[in-house]
Design a protein around this motif. Structure first.
Motif, mmCIF file in Angstrom:
data_model
loop_
_atom_site.group_PDB
_atom_site.id
_atom_site.type_symbol
_atom_site.label_atom_id
_atom_site.label_comp_id
_atom_site.label_asym_id
_atom_site.label_seq_id
_atom_site.Cartn_x
_atom_site.Cartn_y
_atom_site.Cartn_z
ATOM 1 N N SER A 77 0.866 -1.183 0.000
ATOM 2 C CA SER A 77 0.000 0.000 0.000
ATOM 3 C C SER A 77 0.896 1.225 0.000
ATOM 4 C CB SER A 77 -0.899 0.021 1.235
ATOM 5 O OG SER A 77 -1.745 -1.098 1.246
ATOM 6 N N LEU A 78 0.710 2.076 -0.984
ATOM 7 C CA LEU A 78 1.489 3.303 -1.100
ATOM 8 C C LEU A 78 0.525 4.436 -1.405
ATOM 9 C CD1 LEU A 78 4.342 4.580 -1.182
ATOM 10 C CD2 LEU A 78 4.326 4.166 -3.639
ATOM 11 N N PHE A 79 0.345 5.310 -0.437
ATOM 12 C CA PHE A 79 -0.625 6.396 -0.512
ATOM 13 C C PHE A 79 -2.002 5.834 -0.849
ATOM 14 C CE2 PHE A 79 3.434 8.602 -1.608
ATOM 15 C CZ PHE A 79 3.558 9.300 -0.416
ATOM 16 N N PHE A 80 -2.511 6.067 -2.013
ATOM 17 C CA PHE A 80 -3.832 5.553 -2.362
ATOM 18 C C PHE A 80 -3.778 4.358 -3.303
ATOM 19 C CE2 PHE A 80 -2.753 9.261 -4.923
ATOM 20 C CZ PHE A 80 -2.867 8.778 -6.203
ATOM 21 N N TRP A 81 -2.597 3.811 -3.555
ATOM 22 C CA TRP A 81 -2.465 2.620 -4.390
ATOM 23 C C TRP A 81 -2.379 1.372 -3.503
ATOM 24 C CZ3 TRP A 81 1.668 6.221 -6.062
ATOM 25 C CH2 TRP A 81 1.298 6.986 -7.169
ATOM 26 N N ASP A 82 -3.061 0.327 -3.929
ATOM 27 C CA ASP A 82 -2.962 -0.981 -3.283
ATOM 28 C C ASP A 82 -2.692 -2.009 -4.372
ATOM 29 O OD1 ASP A 82 -3.540 -0.226 -0.602
ATOM 30 O OD2 ASP A 82 -5.668 -0.057 -1.116
#
Length: 121
Positions: A77-82
């Protein structure tokens, strides 16, 4: 009756036979200049490049083995990316991003020092 020729004197024995250092062409008692040998370098840019390529290839092989042994999918999970990636790829990407951030900080510090060297306060 055959006679054998007299052996030629050994040029290396001159140093022990002549304690005054007299050499041919010098006056008696005059010390001849020491023989200076030219130092030969056995390293070259090509040798360094070859060593670097071999070291890089070894590192890449070890890295490939690490990635192939760590193929379990892990969620990232990176900021709003999964998304999911293999564990080995995730670790590799985190190391690359860390190295790039360190290079950025180091580069900025080098620029700061150069500016200070050109324009001292």
């Amino acid at each position: 009756m055959t006679t054998t020729p007299a052996p030629e004197p050994n040029p290396l024995s001159k140093a022990t036979a002549d304690p005054l250092g007299d050499a041919p062409g010098t006056a008696p008692g005059e010390v001849s200049a020491p023989v200076q040998r030219k130092k030969v370098s056995v390293s070259s840019k090509t040798g360094y490049a070859w060593s670097g390529l071999v070291a890089g290839a070894v590192i890449l092989v070890v890295l490939l083995i690490f990635i192939l042994q760590n193929l379990d999918q892990v969620p990232v999970s990176l900021f709003f990316w999964d998304f999911t990636l293999p564990l080995g790829v995730t670790v590799l990407l985190s190391v690359i991003i860390g190295a790039l951030l360190m290079a950025l900080v180091g580069g900025l510090r080098i620029l700061q020092l150069r500016r200070l060297a050109k324009h001292p306060r």
